[in-house]
Design a protein around this motif. Structure first.
Motif, short mmCIF file in Angstrom:
data_model
loop_
_atom_site.label_atom_id
_atom_site.label_comp_id
_atom_site.label_asym_id
_atom_site.label_seq_id
_atom_site.Cartn_x
_atom_site.Cartn_y
_atom_site.Cartn_z
N ILE A 182 36.62 10.78 55.52
CA ILE A 182 37.17 9.42 55.41
C ILE A 182 37.81 9.21 54.05
O ILE A 182 38.92 8.66 53.94
N LEU A 183 37.15 9.66 52.99
CA LEU A 183 37.69 9.49 51.64
C LEU A 183 39.01 10.24 51.48
O LEU A 183 39.95 9.75 50.84
N ARG A 184 39.10 11.42 52.06
CA ARG A 184 40.34 12.19 51.99
C ARG A 184 41.48 11.47 52.70
O ARG A 184 42.62 11.44 52.20
N VAL B 197 40.89 5.75 45.04
CA VAL B 197 39.76 5.29 45.85
C VAL B 197 38.49 5.56 45.04
O VAL B 197 38.17 6.72 44.77
N PHE B 198 37.80 4.50 44.67
CA PHE B 198 36.61 4.64 43.85
C PHE B 198 35.34 4.43 44.68
O PHE B 198 35.37 3.79 45.74
N ILE B 199 34.24 4.97 44.17
CA ILE B 199 32.91 4.72 44.75
C ILE B 199 32.09 4.04 43.66
O ILE B 199 31.75 4.67 42.65
N LEU C 81 33.85 13.95 44.52
CA LEU C 81 33.38 12.71 43.90
C LEU C 81 33.76 12.70 42.42
O LEU C 81 34.32 11.72 41.91
N VAL C 82 33.48 13.80 41.73
CA VAL C 82 33.79 13.91 40.30
C VAL C 82 35.30 13.93 40.07
O VAL C 82 35.81 13.33 39.12
N ARG C 83 36.02 14.61 40.94
CA ARG C 83 37.46 14.79 40.74
C ARG C 83 38.27 13.53 41.04
O ARG C 83 39.25 13.23 40.34
N HIS C 84 37.86 12.76 42.06
CA HIS C 84 38.74 11.69 42.54
C HIS C 84 38.15 10.28 42.51
O HIS C 84 38.92 9.31 42.50
N HIS C 85 36.84 10.12 42.56
CA HIS C 85 36.30 8.82 42.97
C HIS C 85 35.46 8.09 41.92
O HIS C 85 34.72 7.18 42.26
N THR D 52 32.18 17.64 35.62
CA THR D 52 33.09 16.77 34.87
C THR D 52 33.86 17.56 33.83
O THR D 52 35.08 17.39 33.66
N LYS D 53 33.15 18.45 33.11
CA LYS D 53 33.81 19.27 32.10
C LYS D 53 34.82 20.21 32.72
O LYS D 53 35.92 20.42 32.18
N SER D 54 34.47 20.79 33.87
CA SER D 54 35.40 21.72 34.53
C SER D 54 36.67 21.03 35.00
O SER D 54 37.72 21.66 35.13
N GLU D 55 36.58 19.71 35.23
CA GLU D 55 37.75 18.94 35.64
C GLU D 55 38.54 18.42 34.44
O GLU D 55 39.58 17.78 34.62
N GLY D 56 38.01 18.64 33.23
CA GLY D 56 38.69 18.17 32.05
C GLY D 56 38.67 16.65 31.92
O GLY D 56 39.60 16.05 31.36
N LYS D 57 37.62 16.03 32.42
CA LYS D 57 37.53 14.57 32.41
C LYS D 57 36.44 14.09 31.45
O LYS D 57 35.54 14.84 31.09
#
Length: 442
Positions: free
Chosen positions: A201-203, A214-216, A237-241, A280-285
């Motif tokens: 659904i989130l995708r 789209v946030f959670i 979740l970590v990458r997008h939401h 989170t670190k792997s995503e550079g965020k």
């Protein structure tokens, strides 16, 4: 008299009813009060039994709750023409600021089998989770994008617990009744852990025209998340939401307090935190966890509050807000607060009740505030934990500074002036050098 979810008065209890300790008894005997709560809690299900309690001359009859809405029924509710705006009567009053946080949020589920002891959701919506179909959620999001106030951000796709989409297990799906908690103290062997439908659904929501993010923001049950061997949802979740911060609810760190709360051991939270920051670190965020904490819950002694404060210090957590426990109707924690008894085991529970003790436990969680320093020192001295006053890594506060009063002038005899010989070194008699000169020469 058979209508689900209602209470009636009768001269006699039904033959098939479960009898609770009577009103007169529970007002005088706290063990009886705890037993009455236990029976009511276990039968708070669509297949629970009718309950009966003697009220002096007559009987109070409580019918089992109504069954939760089916997916089709829940979908039909969300096809109703909700205005998604404040009533016009509030416009002249400045509106309702709280609406801004939920105006463009989507509720995709109801119910919660997390069954925390301090939460009344078990009584409000039941343990059985029902959820809307994917199409129902997508259609609501499409309608949302046509709203002139929509800026491209869906603030939440959640509910009582964001990442629940189905019944906890097939047994609950069929019978709706079980006396075991699904997630604590460890996940039940029958628990079905599956984020695939929610992730799908989130995708789809992310791909809708006009949707930027789209946030959670509803609470995510991290122990359920950690029980999923497939990390696809966790990674996305970590990458997008996450809008910078993710709300989670460890509530405490002392395992015996967590057990009384109906929460998992602190080790689960620590494993979740470690993995969250790795992803989170792997995503550079730069993203952070916002933990919900409760002070002075039944079972929490002063030493437990100190343990929690030290945990916060070690993990560089400075909570801006702390929830001091207060009793709310219908919860197991409230039963413990009143009776001093764990209704599920019958064992006694220590309860911090005095305003002074509750204030002490609360202020420890914000040990870092300068205005709390004196009080934290006094609490640590009282508890015999002066090892936490100092400059070490676990120290919650620094020692008291010596009081600085007015400066006193001491009338001491002054030493006699001594005749000093003039320096004989010629260099010492040289005038100060000007800029650009060395040894008196340019």
């Amino acid at each position: 008299d058979s209508l689900k979810g209602v209470c009636i008065m009768a001269d006699q209890p039904p033959e098939n009813a479960t009898t609770l300790p009577g009103f007169d008894r529970i007002t005088q005997d706290k063990k009886a009060f705890a037993e009455a709560f236990r029976l009511e809690h276990y039968h708070q299900s669509r297949v629970g039994k009718t309950l009966a309690q003697k009220q002096r001359r007559r009987w109070l009859i409580q019918n089992p709750p109504a069954a939760p809405l089916s997916r089709e029924e829940l979908d039909s509710v969300y096809t109703l023409p909700f205005m998604r705006a404040v009533h016009p009567m509030y416009e002249d009053m400045g509106g309702v600021p709280a609406l801004e946080e939920v105006e463009f949020s989507i509720a995709h589920n109801r119910g919660c089998y997390g069954d925390c002891n301090f939460c009344a959701l078990t009584f409000h919506q039941g343990r059985e989770v029902t959820s809307r179909s994917a199409e129902s959620v997508i259609e609501e999001a499409k309608a949302m994008t046509q709203n002139p106030r929509f800026k491209g951000y869906i603030h939440d796709v959640g509910g009582p617990t964001a990442n629940f989409r189905r019944a906890s297990c097939d047994k609950q799906k069929v019978s709706g009744f079980c006396t075991r908690k699904c997630l604590t103290p460890a996940p039940c062997k029958n628990l079905v852990v599956d984020h695939s439908e929610y992730l799908s659904i989130l995708r789809r929501l992310r791909k809708l025209p006009g949707v930027k993010k789209v946030f959670i923001r509803s609470g995510v049950r991290y122990d359920y998340l950690m029980a999923d061997k497939d990390e696809s949802f966790f990674k996305e979740l970590v990458r997008h939401h996450i809008s910078g911060q993710l709300k989670v609810a460890p509530e405490h760190v002392s395992d015996h307090v967590l057990n009384l709360m109906g929460k998992p051991p602190v080790g689960v939270y620590q494993a979740f935190t470690k993995r969250f920051y790795e992803l989170t670190k792997s995503e550079g965020k730069k993203q952070y966890l916002v933990p919900y904490l409760i002070s002075s819950h039944p079972g929490s002694r002063l030493e437990d509050a100190i343990e929690l404060a030290v945990f916060l210090k070690r993990n560089h957590i400075r909570p801006e807000q702390v929830q001091d426990f207060y009793p709310t109707p219908g919860t197991a924690s409230t039963c413990m607060f009143y009776s001093g008894i764990n209704p599920f085991t019958g064992k006694p529970v220590y309860v911090p009740k005095t305003p002074e003790e509750k204030a002490e436990q609360r202020v420890l969680l914000q040990y870092y505030k300068p205005e709390n320093a004196d009080r934290v020192r006094a609490i640590l001295e009282k508890a015999g934990r002066t090892d936490l006053i100092g400059y070490g890594p676990d120290a919650l506060v620094t020692p008291r500074r010596a009081s600085s009063g007015p400066v006193r002038t001491l009338n001491l005899p002054q030493p006699k002036a001594q005749n000093r010989k003039k320096p004989t070194n010629k260099k010492a008699n040289h005038p100060p050098r000007r800029k650009g000169e060395w040894n008196g020469k340019k």
